[in-house]
Write a protein that holds these residues in place. Structure first.
Motif, mmCIF file in Angstrom:
data_model
loop_
_atom_site.group_PDB
_atom_site.id
_atom_site.type_symbol
_atom_site.label_atom_id
_atom_site.label_comp_id
_atom_site.label_asym_id
_atom_site.label_seq_id
_atom_site.Cartn_x
_atom_site.Cartn_y
_atom_site.Cartn_z
ATOM 1 N N PHE A 300 -44.776 31.195 105.840
ATOM 2 C CA PHE A 300 -45.578 29.993 106.107
ATOM 3 C C PHE A 300 -47.083 30.269 105.957
ATOM 4 C CE2 PHE A 300 -41.766 29.910 108.877
ATOM 5 C CZ PHE A 300 -41.018 29.037 108.098
ATOM 6 N N GLU A 301 -47.468 30.473 104.723
ATOM 7 C CA GLU A 301 -48.870 30.710 104.364
ATOM 8 C C GLU A 301 -49.744 29.517 104.772
ATOM 9 O OE1 GLU A 301 -49.965 33.650 102.523
ATOM 10 O OE2 GLU A 301 -51.813 32.784 103.360
ATOM 11 N N SER A 302 -49.177 28.319 104.631
ATOM 12 C CA SER A 302 -49.929 27.138 105.058
ATOM 13 C C SER A 302 -49.084 26.318 106.030
ATOM 14 C CB SER A 302 -50.320 26.288 103.848
ATOM 15 O OG SER A 302 -49.162 25.998 103.108
ATOM 16 N N ARG A 303 -49.698 25.349 106.634
ATOM 17 C CA ARG A 303 -49.054 24.566 107.684
ATOM 18 C C ARG A 303 -47.757 23.933 107.186
ATOM 19 N NH1 ARG A 303 -50.886 22.977 112.385
ATOM 20 N NH2 ARG A 303 -49.556 21.408 113.334
ATOM 21 N N PRO A 304 -46.615 24.271 107.785
ATOM 22 C CA PRO A 304 -45.346 23.757 107.260
ATOM 23 C C PRO A 304 -44.914 22.416 107.865
ATOM 24 C CG PRO A 304 -44.906 25.463 108.879
ATOM 25 C CD PRO A 304 -46.399 25.275 108.843
ATOM 26 N N TRP A 305 -45.843 21.680 108.424
ATOM 27 C CA TRP A 305 -45.554 20.345 108.932
ATOM 28 C C TRP A 305 -46.462 19.371 108.201
ATOM 29 C CZ3 TRP A 305 -41.735 20.347 112.612
ATOM 30 C CH2 TRP A 305 -41.525 21.527 113.330
ATOM 31 N N ASP A 306 -45.944 18.240 107.759
ATOM 32 C CA ASP A 306 -46.842 17.274 107.113
ATOM 33 C C ASP A 306 -47.527 16.412 108.173
ATOM 34 O OD1 ASP A 306 -45.192 15.169 107.834
ATOM 35 O OD2 ASP A 306 -44.373 14.848 105.826
ATOM 36 N N THR A 307 -48.353 15.463 107.714
ATOM 37 C CA THR A 307 -49.164 14.692 108.668
ATOM 38 C C THR A 307 -48.340 13.705 109.494
ATOM 39 O OG1 THR A 307 -49.644 13.119 106.913
ATOM 40 C CG2 THR A 307 -51.287 14.845 107.304
ATOM 41 N N ARG A 308 -47.061 13.546 109.122
ATOM 42 C CA ARG A 308 -46.203 12.711 109.968
ATOM 43 C C ARG A 308 -45.338 13.559 110.888
ATOM 44 N NH1 ARG A 308 -42.547 10.160 106.533
ATOM 45 N NH2 ARG A 308 -43.027 11.892 105.134
ATOM 46 N N GLY A 309 -45.560 14.865 110.851
ATOM 47 C CA GLY A 309 -44.802 15.750 111.733
ATOM 48 C C GLY A 309 -43.425 16.101 111.187
ATOM 49 N N VAL A 310 -43.281 15.977 109.845
ATOM 50 C CA VAL A 310 -42.010 16.356 109.220
ATOM 51 C C VAL A 310 -42.118 17.806 108.749
ATOM 52 C CG1 VAL A 310 -40.406 15.888 107.320
ATOM 53 C CG2 VAL A 310 -41.566 13.986 108.479
ATOM 54 N N PHE A 311 -41.076 18.594 109.034
ATOM 55 C CA PHE A 311 -41.094 19.994 108.625
ATOM 56 C C PHE A 311 -40.948 20.105 107.120
ATOM 57 C CE2 PHE A 311 -39.044 24.162 107.977
ATOM 58 C CZ PHE A 311 -40.063 24.944 108.500
ATOM 59 N N VAL A 312 -41.905 20.770 106.469
ATOM 60 C CA VAL A 312 -41.871 20.868 105.010
ATOM 61 C C VAL A 312 -41.860 22.328 104.532
ATOM 62 C CG1 VAL A 312 -42.932 18.620 104.544
ATOM 63 C CG2 VAL A 312 -44.411 20.599 104.911
ATOM 64 N N GLY A 313 -41.703 23.255 105.492
ATOM 65 C CA GLY A 313 -41.614 24.664 105.091
ATOM 66 C C GLY A 313 -40.323 24.872 104.317
ATOM 67 N N ASP A 314 -40.362 25.658 103.250
ATOM 68 C CA ASP A 314 -39.155 25.747 102.432
ATOM 69 C C ASP A 314 -38.430 27.068 102.590
ATOM 70 O OD1 ASP A 314 -41.126 27.192 101.343
ATOM 71 O OD2 ASP A 314 -40.964 26.374 99.305
ATOM 72 N N THR A 315 -39.039 28.007 103.325
ATOM 73 C CA THR A 315 -38.439 29.335 103.336
ATOM 74 C C THR A 315 -37.580 29.579 104.568
ATOM 75 O OG1 THR A 315 -40.550 30.063 104.185
ATOM 76 C CG2 THR A 315 -40.062 30.589 101.888
ATOM 77 N N PHE A 316 -37.137 28.504 105.213
ATOM 78 C CA PHE A 316 -36.358 28.710 106.427
ATOM 79 C C PHE A 316 -34.924 29.073 106.142
ATOM 80 C CE2 PHE A 316 -38.536 28.155 110.331
ATOM 81 C CZ PHE A 316 -37.627 28.766 111.163
ATOM 82 N N SER A 317 -34.468 30.132 106.798
ATOM 83 C CA SER A 317 -33.070 30.486 106.584
ATOM 84 C C SER A 317 -32.220 29.865 107.671
ATOM 85 C CB SER A 317 -32.905 31.982 106.620
ATOM 86 O OG SER A 317 -33.326 32.469 107.874
#
Ligand code: BLA
Length: 317
Positions: A300-317
């Motif tokens: 998570f190099e950058s914030r993995p939540w968007d401005t609506r609070g949706v998780f957008v990180g892609d590297t989650f196992s």
């Protein structure tokens, strides 16, 4: 190591614990975290009208580290709806300052856990400030809607002032909310003021959630709350990044006592599951726990939540 006696609380102002009373090497340093603790205690006392010292207060108050230049101060309280509000602050004459302040609700409430963790040296400041979710906010919306929907704007207020701190232990993110402030910066008066402002906002937000919280009466729901809090405590008691420093400052025995009985109090009482029951991926041959903080690695190099609070990180196992 010198254990100092616990100063009695005055009857009427019961939040005036020694955390904000005793003279310390850095008392005149305006970058101190003592005003954060004072704010938290004063505001909680106002909100609950029933803040009383915890039974832990007698055992955990002030400690001098083996280096002779660092002081650890602990204080702990309880109140209706609050199982434990505890704070550990560390101040060293070389400029190191630590604040670890958390509030754990009674298990009848599914309230988030208030979490402020600041680690400061002359060069750097590592900050986690959050209302840590008790239940899943990544794959489910119920809990997220209940507590964070109205708080997203507050989180956004600080995303530019206190920008994302870069890669971190991937596993930690599951304990964070969409409004988490995870940041690193070089200490300055300006940043310190911004952090204090964020701390006050987040603290008041937590108190207002607490104010509205209704006691759960369903036994199975209470069981889920208890287990979720126990799992959280089990994670932190085992993998807290502060442990090695504590060990260096006061030795292994005292550090373990502070972690298990004070900081993450409840880890022995709220459940019987072990760390490996909750986090089996940490098991190494022979059935012991992997010493590494992370199995997945940092991400998570950058914030993995968007401005609506949706998780957008892609590297989650
Ligand atoms: C670093 N502290 C960190 C980091 C995080 C946290 C995410 C970055 C390193 C990493 O990626 O793991 C904080 N991690 C948390 C929190 C949770 C979590 C709050 O999982 C909650 C679920 N920090 C303290 C205290 C001390 C401390 C009390 O809170 C010292 C007594 C020190 N934190 C500390 C230090 C580092 C750090 C020294 C940097 C060194 C390191 O990364 O190991």
């Amino acid at each position: 190591i010198e254990q100092q006696p616990y100063p009695m609380l005055s009857n009427n102002i019961n939040t005036r614990c020694h955390c904000s009373m005793k003279k310390t090497p850095t008392q005149d340093n305006v970058l101190s975290y003592q005003k954060f603790v004072k704010f938290a205690l004063d505001e909680t006392n106002l909100s609950t009208k029933g803040l009383v010292p915890s039974y832990l207060q007698e055992e955990f108050s002030t400690l001098k580290a083996v280096d002779g230049k660092t002081e650890l101060k602990m204080c702990s309280f309880q109140a209706p709806k609050i199982r434990l509000l505890r704070s550990l602050s560390i101040e060293s004459s070389d400029g190191m300052q630590v604040l670890d302040l958390a509030i754990f609700p009674e298990v009848e409430y599914d309230l988030p856990i208030f979490c402020a963790n600041f680690f400061t040296t002359v060069n750097t400041n590592i900050v986690v400030l959050d209302l840590n979710p008790l239940h899943d906010v990544m794959n489910e919306t119920r809990y997220k809607e209940k507590y964070y929907k109205s708080l997203i704007p507050l989180g956004l207020k600080y995303t530019e002032l206190l920008p994302w701190g870069g890669k971190l232990t991937s596993e930690s993110l599951k304990f964070f909310s969409p409004m988490v402030i995870w940041t690193k910066f070089s200490p300055s008066h300006e940043k310190h003021d911004i952090l204090f402002s964020a701390f006050k906002d987040y603290f008041k937000a937590w108190l207002s959630l607490m104010d509205q919280a209704k006691e759960e009466t369903d036994i199975s729901q209470i069981g889920l709350n208890r287990e979720a809090q126990h799992r959280y405590l089990t994670w932190r008691a085992q993998k807290d990044p502060g442990y090695n420093l504590l060990k260096r400052l006061i030795g292994e025995t005292l550090a373990k006592g502070i972690v298990n009985k004070f900081l993450f109090n409840g880890v022995k009482e709220l459940g019987t599951k072990t760390f490996l029951d909750y986090f089996p991926e940490y098991e190494v041959e022979g059935g012991s726990i992997n010493e590494k903080r992370s199995i997945v690695g940092k991400s998570f190099e950058s914030r993995p939540w968007d401005t609506r609070g949706v998780f957008v990180g892609d590297t989650f196992s």
